[in-house]
Scaffold this active site. Structure first.
Site, PDB file in Angstrom:
ATOM      1  N   ASN A 116      59.284 -43.477 -44.825  1.00 20.83           N
ATOM      2  CA  ASN A 116      59.301 -44.316 -46.028  1.00 20.83           C
ATOM      3  C   ASN A 116      58.423 -45.534 -45.788  1.00 20.83           C
ATOM      4  OD1 ASN A 116      60.262 -45.435 -48.552  1.00 20.83           O
ATOM      5  ND2 ASN A 116      61.655 -46.731 -47.374  1.00 20.83           N
TER       6      ASN A 116
ATOM      7  N   HIS B 278      58.042 -49.448 -46.805  1.00 19.04           N
ATOM      8  CA  HIS B 278      58.883 -50.505 -47.371  1.00 19.04           C
ATOM      9  C   HIS B 278      58.159 -51.847 -47.247  1.00 19.04           C
ATOM     10  CE1 HIS B 278      62.523 -52.562 -48.591  1.00 19.04           C
ATOM     11  NE2 HIS B 278      62.348 -53.389 -47.585  1.00 19.04           N
TER      12      HIS B 278
ATOM     13  N   SER C  58      56.436 -52.092 -43.633  1.00 23.00           N
ATOM     14  CA  SER C  58      56.879 -51.237 -42.532  1.00 23.00           C
ATOM     15  C   SER C  58      56.870 -49.784 -42.980  1.00 23.00           C
ATOM     16  CB  SER C  58      58.328 -51.581 -42.131  1.00 23.00           C
ATOM     17  OG  SER C  58      58.468 -52.953 -41.820  1.00 23.00           O
TER      18      SER C  58
ATOM     19  N   ASP D 231      66.620 -48.156 -45.895  1.00 21.14           N
ATOM     20  CA  ASP D 231      65.568 -48.888 -45.170  1.00 21.14           C
ATOM     21  C   ASP D 231      65.989 -49.207 -43.732  1.00 21.14           C
ATOM     22  OD1 ASP D 231      64.063 -48.889 -47.555  1.00 21.14           O
ATOM     23  OD2 ASP D 231      65.043 -50.716 -48.234  1.00 21.14           O
TER      24      ASP D 231
END
Ligand code: GRF
Length: 224
Positions: A111, A113, A140, A149
């Site tokens: 992911n 973020h 990140s 997250d």
């Protein structure tokens, strides 16, 4: 290099600029990848149009067509699995994913973020960075776990906060870094340098801290 290109599926809820950056990296020969699916929980997501224009199969599922969040997540992730993807990229996918749906993707899903995790999980990261008076902001890329997250961070890009920054200016400047960070991280996975063995490994060594995106666009260990 692996024998065949990495098969990537992506999930996105919005405009899809990070998806565009990945496709551009592939087109520029910087990323040995094949996009097998782009899925969204929003039929109007720009990411779906970007995918369609690039000839990538798309999938739009409406959470309201499912009795529970969990049913939606399980079906979505079943469809991702069926795409034959090696790697799942969450590129602005704005949902918390059910733990049982994500569990089979441990070490195979990442992911992007917009914060220097572990700071500012969740929403409004630019506002929270400004309100805290931080000198630095960043983005990140992390492996996805059931914790929002919260999975192990692979790589980060940093920018300085300017005195006249607004939420919008900060978001805009950081987005440009996301567009370099995400393709560089996916390329490291595609080349086999970055792997997962219950934790991130780089070149066969446990990755003890996030890689840093250098001005050159290369991902580097902090101490080299
Ligand atoms: C990016 O800022 C990403 O970090 C966050 O959502 C935004 C998505 O933007 N998770 P886009 O849809 O890739 O343009």
């Amino acid at each position: 290099m692996s024998a065949r290109p990495l098969r990537i599926a992506a999930l996105a809820s919005g405009r899809g600029s990070n998806l565009s950056a990945l496709i551009a990296a592939r087109d520029a020969g910087e990323l040995a990848a094949e996009f097998v699916l782009v899925g969204s929980d929003k039929a109007a997501a720009g990411a779906l149009d970007i995918a369609a224009a690039a000839g990538i199969p798309t999938l739009s599922l409406n959470p309201r067509d499912f009795p529970t969040r969990r049913d939606f997540d399980l079906e979505l992730f079943r469809r991702v699995e069926a795409s034959g993807a090696d790697l799942l990229v969450l590129a602005g996918f704005m949902r918390i994913v059910d733990a049982d749906a994500i569990a089979p993707w441990a070490g195979r899903a990442i992911n992007v973020h917009p914060s220097l995790l572990p700071k500012y999980r969740g929403l409004h990261t630019h506002r929270r960075c400004l309100e805290a008076g931080d000198a630095e902001h960043g983005a990140s890329v992390h492996f996805v776990t059931a914790e929002l997250d919260g999975g192990p961070v692979i790589a980060q890009a940093r920018i300085a906060v300017q005195p006249d920054d607004t939420e919008e200016s900060l978001a805009q400047r950081l987005l440009r870094e996301e567009h370099r960070l995400l393709p560089a991280t996916v390329a490291a996975i595609a080349s086999g340098r970055l792997t997962w063995r219950d934790a991130p490994f780089l070149d066969g060594e446990a990755l003890r801290e996030p890689l840093i995106l250098a001005t050159s666009g290369q991902l580097q260990l902090r101490h080299v």
